[in-house]
Design a protein around this motif. Structure first.
Motif, PDB file in Angstrom:
ATOM      1  N   ALA A 178      -0.549 -16.265  -4.046  1.00 52.10           N
ATOM      2  CA  ALA A 178      -1.376 -15.134  -3.635  1.00 52.10           C
ATOM      3  C   ALA A 178      -1.227 -14.882  -2.140  1.00 52.10           C
ATOM      4  CB  ALA A 178      -2.841 -15.398  -3.989  1.00 52.10           C
ATOM      5  N   GLU A 179      -1.198 -15.983  -1.358  1.00 44.88           N
ATOM      6  CA  GLU A 179      -1.032 -15.840   0.087  1.00 44.88           C
ATOM      7  C   GLU A 179       0.323 -15.221   0.413  1.00 44.88           C
ATOM      8  OE1 GLU A 179      -1.633 -19.545   1.980  1.00 44.88           O
ATOM      9  OE2 GLU A 179      -3.765 -19.666   1.493  1.00 44.88           O
ATOM     10  N   GLU A 180       1.370 -15.617  -0.326  1.00 46.07           N
ATOM     11  CA  GLU A 180       2.700 -15.064  -0.098  1.00 46.07           C
ATOM     12  C   GLU A 180       2.722 -13.578  -0.403  1.00 46.07           C
ATOM     13  OE1 GLU A 180       6.506 -15.166   1.228  1.00 46.07           O
ATOM     14  OE2 GLU A 180       5.079 -16.815   1.213  1.00 46.07           O
ATOM     15  N   GLY A 181       1.994 -13.190  -1.484  1.00 51.57           N
ATOM     16  CA  GLY A 181       1.926 -11.778  -1.831  1.00 51.57           C
ATOM     17  C   GLY A 181       1.209 -10.972  -0.764  1.00 51.57           C
ATOM     18  N   GLN A 182       0.120 -11.534  -0.220  1.00 51.03           N
ATOM     19  CA  GLN A 182      -0.611 -10.845   0.846  1.00 51.03           C
ATOM     20  C   GLN A 182       0.252 -10.707   2.095  1.00 51.03           C
ATOM     21  OE1 GLN A 182      -4.194 -13.052   1.476  1.00 51.03           O
ATOM     22  NE2 GLN A 182      -5.174 -12.367  -0.410  1.00 51.03           N
ATOM     23  N   LYS A 183       1.047 -11.736   2.394  1.00 57.01           N
ATOM     24  CA  LYS A 183       1.930 -11.672   3.547  1.00 57.01           C
ATOM     25  C   LYS A 183       2.967 -10.578   3.360  1.00 57.01           C
ATOM     26  CE  LYS A 183       5.188 -14.421   6.251  1.00 57.01           C
ATOM     27  NZ  LYS A 183       5.866 -15.734   6.379  1.00 57.01           N
ATOM     28  N   THR A 184       3.530 -10.491   2.153  1.00 57.76           N
ATOM     29  CA  THR A 184       4.531  -9.458   1.872  1.00 57.76           C
ATOM     30  C   THR A 184       3.936  -8.073   2.018  1.00 57.76           C
ATOM     31  OG1 THR A 184       5.674 -10.940   0.336  1.00 57.76           O
ATOM     32  CG2 THR A 184       6.157  -8.588   0.153  1.00 57.76           C
ATOM     33  N   ARG A 185       2.704  -7.878   1.529  1.00 61.01           N
ATOM     34  CA  ARG A 185       2.040  -6.566   1.641  1.00 61.01           C
ATOM     35  C   ARG A 185       1.768  -6.217   3.103  1.00 61.01           C
ATOM     36  NH1 ARG A 185      -0.357  -8.335  -3.221  1.00 61.01           N
ATOM     37  NH2 ARG A 185      -2.109  -9.306  -2.124  1.00 61.01           N
ATOM     38  N   ARG A 186       1.347  -7.220   3.873  1.00 59.63           N
ATOM     39  CA  ARG A 186       1.097  -6.980   5.295  1.00 59.63           C
ATOM     40  C   ARG A 186       2.391  -6.591   6.007  1.00 59.63           C
ATOM     41  NH1 ARG A 186      -2.128 -11.693   4.907  1.00 59.63           N
ATOM     42  NH2 ARG A 186      -0.465 -12.914   5.902  1.00 59.63           N
ATOM     43  N   GLU A 187       3.465  -7.303   5.671  1.00 59.69           N
ATOM     44  CA  GLU A 187       4.754  -6.993   6.292  1.00 59.69           C
ATOM     45  C   GLU A 187       5.220  -5.599   5.899  1.00 59.69           C
ATOM     46  OE1 GLU A 187       7.233 -10.170   5.013  1.00 59.69           O
ATOM     47  OE2 GLU A 187       6.578 -11.545   6.596  1.00 59.69           O
ATOM     48  N   ASP A 231      -3.080   7.143   6.373  1.00 58.62           N
ATOM     49  CA  ASP A 231      -1.770   7.787   6.522  1.00 58.62           C
ATOM     50  C   ASP A 231      -0.661   6.851   6.070  1.00 58.62           C
ATOM     51  OD1 ASP A 231      -2.885  10.103   7.610  1.00 58.62           O
ATOM     52  OD2 ASP A 231      -2.779   9.321   9.657  1.00 58.62           O
ATOM     53  N   VAL A 232      -0.759   5.603   6.499  1.00 57.86           N
ATOM     54  CA  VAL A 232       0.284   4.632   6.167  1.00 57.86           C
ATOM     55  C   VAL A 232       0.306   4.362   4.662  1.00 57.86           C
ATOM     56  CG1 VAL A 232       1.121   2.288   6.559  1.00 57.86           C
ATOM     57  CG2 VAL A 232       0.133   3.586   8.448  1.00 57.86           C
ATOM     58  N   ILE A 233      -0.870   4.207   4.049  1.00 58.79           N
ATOM     59  CA  ILE A 233      -0.950   3.932   2.612  1.00 58.79           C
ATOM     60  C   ILE A 233      -0.396   5.107   1.811  1.00 58.79           C
ATOM     61  CG2 ILE A 233      -2.548   3.578   0.704  1.00 58.79           C
ATOM     62  CD1 ILE A 233      -4.287   1.944   2.613  1.00 58.79           C
ATOM     63  N   GLU A 234      -0.701   6.324   2.236  1.00 56.15           N
ATOM     64  CA  GLU A 234      -0.167   7.509   1.548  1.00 56.15           C
ATOM     65  C   GLU A 234       1.362   7.552   1.667  1.00 56.15           C
ATOM     66  OE1 GLU A 234      -0.527  12.409   1.624  1.00 56.15           O
ATOM     67  OE2 GLU A 234      -1.490  11.196   3.172  1.00 56.15           O
ATOM     68  N   PHE A 235       1.859   7.244   2.855  1.00 51.39           N
ATOM     69  CA  PHE A 235       3.307   7.228   3.055  1.00 51.39           C
ATOM     70  C   PHE A 235       3.960   6.176   2.153  1.00 51.39           C
ATOM     71  CE2 PHE A 235       7.008   5.328   5.141  1.00 51.39           C
ATOM     72  CZ  PHE A 235       7.803   6.452   5.323  1.00 51.39           C
ATOM     73  N   MET A 236       3.345   5.004   2.044  1.00 47.97           N
ATOM     74  CA  MET A 236       3.907   3.940   1.211  1.00 47.97           C
ATOM     75  C   MET A 236       3.947   4.347  -0.255  1.00 47.97           C
ATOM     76  SD  MET A 236       2.141   0.583   2.995  1.00 47.97           S
ATOM     77  CE  MET A 236       2.743  -0.534   1.735  1.00 47.97           C
TER      78      MET A 236
END
Length: 388
Positions: free
Chosen positions: A2-11, A35-40
């Motif tokens: 889960a921590e690895e997944g959170q790190k990937t999302r943050r990156e 704005d960033v979430i919409e772009f993603m």
């Protein structure tokens, strides 16, 4: 996991934010999290389309049509940027383990000041006596970041014949090139033609050895660093945390660091010296191994495969080496050249139509970084050329 997944999302979020800042018009108040979430989200759909074309599930004509829309080129660029970043991060660079890292605001000289004094032992002050004054001494060093990059042209025919090569191979190659360039640059700050760089390492400074890599050699390196003192003659905390070696010494380094028990000499000298078995204090101290892939290439004259180095933690106090990136450009970036042709109807050509004169499609990669040698007291180097 889960921590690895959170790190990937943050990156991923940070990569998208940086891409927006670099490739979109400036927005008053800056780009918000929304704005960033919409772009993603929109970029994710574009990436799915690109993936379908790469896998052959959809024709390249669909991609060319999408490129004609106002926003798709930006999303496709983000896809290429992600591929480049993944390749850049995957190649095994080691300099961040033994070099201090920072960001700088621009291309002008970065001035680094080092101040000494005021932290030595305090003298005794008698009754009614004036307190003695301590003077501060200041030294400075300068360096600047520079641009590195290259470009590659593909023919229109290559694009039609090998879509996968465009969307996977080129960004991967550029990411690999950027990682290698940074690693070679940083390694060049510590390695010279004959092994340890003569500016950073010297017998006069007390941080150049000739011991081959062994338990005794590492012990000599620890001893050399423990004897270092600051400008005022006070001891400094510079315990080694990284053992850096060329590829040929990686097995030896791992054997030394990971052994459960080691044999060592008492150091009594003469007939009183004894060999003893002890728990591996090197392993207990948390020493890590870093492999310097470019060390044997840079040491082209001598000691290519015998040199080795110890470094204190670069996050603590001053560091032996410092590497910096331009702020907002901590990772390399990839670009495609805009087409310079228009259709007879007046519409702009797709990037896949290429240059007006040659039909070529051009890609460019850019990395911005620099660095300097720091404090010699926080590293020891050995040529490894001495006798065991």
């Amino acid at each position: 996991m889960a921590e690895e997944g959170q790190k990937t999302r943050r990156e991923m979020y940070e990569a998208a934010r940086q891409y927006l800042v670099r490739n979109s018009p400036a927005k008053e108040g800056g780009y918000t999290e929304a704005d960033v979430i919409e772009f993603m989200a929109k970029a994710g759909k574009a990436i799915d389309l690109i993936s379908a074309v790469v896998k052959g599930n959809m024709g390249i004509n669909r991609l060319a049509e999408a490129m004609g829309t106002s926003d798709f080129p930006k999303y496709m660029g983000f896809s290429l940027d992600l591929t480049l970043r993944d390749s850049y991060k995957t190649w095994p660079t080691t300099y961040r383990e033994w070099a201090k890292h920072r960001t700088v605001p621009d291309f002008r000289d970065v001035v680094t000041y080092e101040v000494a004094g005021g932290d030595g032992t305090l003298p005794e002050v008698g009754a009614q006596e004036e307190y003695p004054e301590t003077e501060l001494t200041e030294s400075k060093d300068t360096f600047r970041v520079k641009k590195y990059g290259t470009r590659m042209s593909l023919t229109w025919e290559m694009i039609q014949n090998d879509v996968k090569g465009v969307f996977a191979d080129i960004p991967k190659r550029f990411g690999l090139a950027a990682a290698r360039t940074e690693e070679k640059f940083a390694t060049g700050l510590i390695v010279g033609a004959s092994g340890p760089d003569s500016t950073l390492y010297s017998s006069a400074q007390g941080n150049l050895l000739t011991d081959p890599l062994s338990v005794a050699g590492v012990q000599a390196g620890f001893a050399a660093m423990s004897e270092m003192t600051d400008a005022g003659g006070e001891p400094i905390l510079n315990r080694p945390t990284v053992l850096a070696v060329p590829p040929a010494l990686e097995p030896t380094a791992n054997n030394i660091v990971n052994a459960l028990v080691i044999k060592a000499r008492t150091g009594g000298g003469g007939t009183s010296e004894q060999e003893i078995e002890t728990t591996n204090w090197i392993k207990a101290g948390g020493l890590k191994v870093a492999v310097l892939s470019y060390a044997p290439i840079l040491a082209s004259t001598a000691n290519a495969h015998t040199q080795w180095y110890l470094f204190a933690d670069p996050a603590e106090d001053r560091a032996a080496v410092e590497v910096a990136h331009l702020r907002g450009h901590e990772a390399p970036a990839i670009f495609m050249k805009s087409p310079n042709a228009i259709g007879l109807s007046g519409t702009s050509a797709s990037v896949f139509d290429g240059d007006f004169d040659t039909d070529s499609i051009q890609y460019k990669v850019r990395a911005v970084f620099g660095g300097r040698q720091g404090d010699y007291r926080f590293t020891v180097g050995s040529t490894g050329a001495g006798s065991s």
